[in-house]
Enzyme design. Structure first.
Site, PDB file in Angstrom:
ATOM      1  N   CYS A   1     -46.851  67.661  65.411  1.00 34.14           N
ATOM      2  CA  CYS A   1     -46.698  67.184  63.908  1.00 34.14           C
ATOM      3  C   CYS A   1     -45.325  67.724  63.497  1.00 34.14           C
ATOM      4  O   CYS A   1     -44.642  68.073  64.047  1.00 34.14           O
ATOM      5  CB  CYS A   1     -47.628  68.132  63.308  1.00 34.14           C
ATOM      6  SG  CYS A   1     -48.345  67.504  61.672  1.00 34.14           S
TER       7      CYS A   1
ATOM      8  N   CYS B   1     -49.479  63.129  62.643  1.00 36.86           N
ATOM      9  CA  CYS B   1     -48.862  62.788  61.139  1.00 36.86           C
ATOM     10  C   CYS B   1     -47.677  61.559  61.490  1.00 36.86           C
ATOM     11  O   CYS B   1     -47.077  61.621  62.674  1.00 36.86           O
ATOM     12  CB  CYS B   1     -47.973  63.990  60.537  1.00 36.86           C
ATOM     13  SG  CYS B   1     -46.638  64.599  61.133  1.00 36.86           S
TER      14      CYS B   1
ATOM     15  N   CYS C   1     -40.786  61.531  67.388  1.00 34.98           N
ATOM     16  CA  CYS C   1     -41.457  61.799  68.776  1.00 34.98           C
ATOM     17  C   CYS C   1     -40.311  61.488  69.957  1.00 34.98           C
ATOM     18  O   CYS C   1     -39.862  60.391  69.673  1.00 34.98           O
ATOM     19  CB  CYS C   1     -42.655  61.213  69.233  1.00 34.98           C
ATOM     20  SG  CYS C   1     -43.520  61.931  70.720  1.00 34.98           S
TER      21      CYS C   1
END
Length: 150
Positions: free
Chosen positions: A7, A83, A90
Site C-alpha cells: 500500500c 490501493c 509497485c
C-alpha cells in the site's frame, strides 16, 4: 508461498490485510508467509488497530515499513496491492511473481464506521484468497474485487 501486501503508507489497509491473511491461513491450515509494506513509511494508525481489535486481531505489534525493510523483498510468489497509488508505484518483480490488485478506499480521516467497512471488505477478500490458494489457484483481480465488495 510468500505473499506481500503493498500500500502507500503501510499504515492501515495493508496492515489490516496482512492480519486477515495470516488469520485465515492459520485457520485453514495454509502455509502462507505474509508481509506488508508501503511505498513510504509512516506509522500504523490507531483506527486500524481499534477496528481490527473489534474482530479479535491485534495490530499492536505491527510497524510501518518500506519494501526494503521486509525480509528478502524480491522473493515473493504473490504481491497484492490494495490501493491504486501503490499499484502504480509497485516495483517490477521477476516474472515468477504474480501480481494482483484490489482497490480499497482510504478510511483515514473518516468515522470508525468507514474503517469497519474497509476492514470487513479486506476480511472477505482475504478469506477468498486463502481459500483459493488452498485449492491451488490464484484468483484474478476481478474475483478478489467481487469477494471484497460483492
Amino acid at each position: 508461498m510468500r505473499l506481500l501486501v503493498l500500500c502507500t503508507h503501510n499504515s492501515a489497509r495493508s496492515q489490516m490485510a496482512e492480519a486477515w491473511l495470516r488469520h485465515h491461513a492459520r485457520l485453514l491450515g495454509v502455509d502462507l508467509e505474509v508481509h506488508s509494506a508501503g511505498t513510504e513509511k509512516t506509522f500504523v494508525k490507531e483506527e486500524a488497530k481499534r477496528a481490527m481489535a473489534e474482530v479479535g486481531l491485534d495490530l499492536s505489534g505491527h510497524t510501518s515499513k518500506t519494501l526494503l525493510e521486509v525480509p528478502d523483498p524480491w522473493n515473493f510468489g504473490l504481491v497484492l496491492t490494495v490501493c491504486d497509488q501503490a499499484k502504480e508505484a509497485c516495483p517490477v518483480y521477476p516474472k515468477k511473481t504474480l501480481k494482483r490488485h484490489v482497490s480499497f478506499p482510504d478510511p483515514s480521516g473518516k468515522p470508525l464506521e468507514e474503517w469497519r467497512r474497509v476492514r470487513d471488505a479486506l476480511g472477505r477478500m482475504s478469506l477468498f484468497l486463502v481459500q483459493s490458494l488452498k485449492e491451488g489457484r490464484v484468483p484474478a483481480d476481478e474475483e478478489l474485487e467481487r469477494a471484497a465488495w460483492g
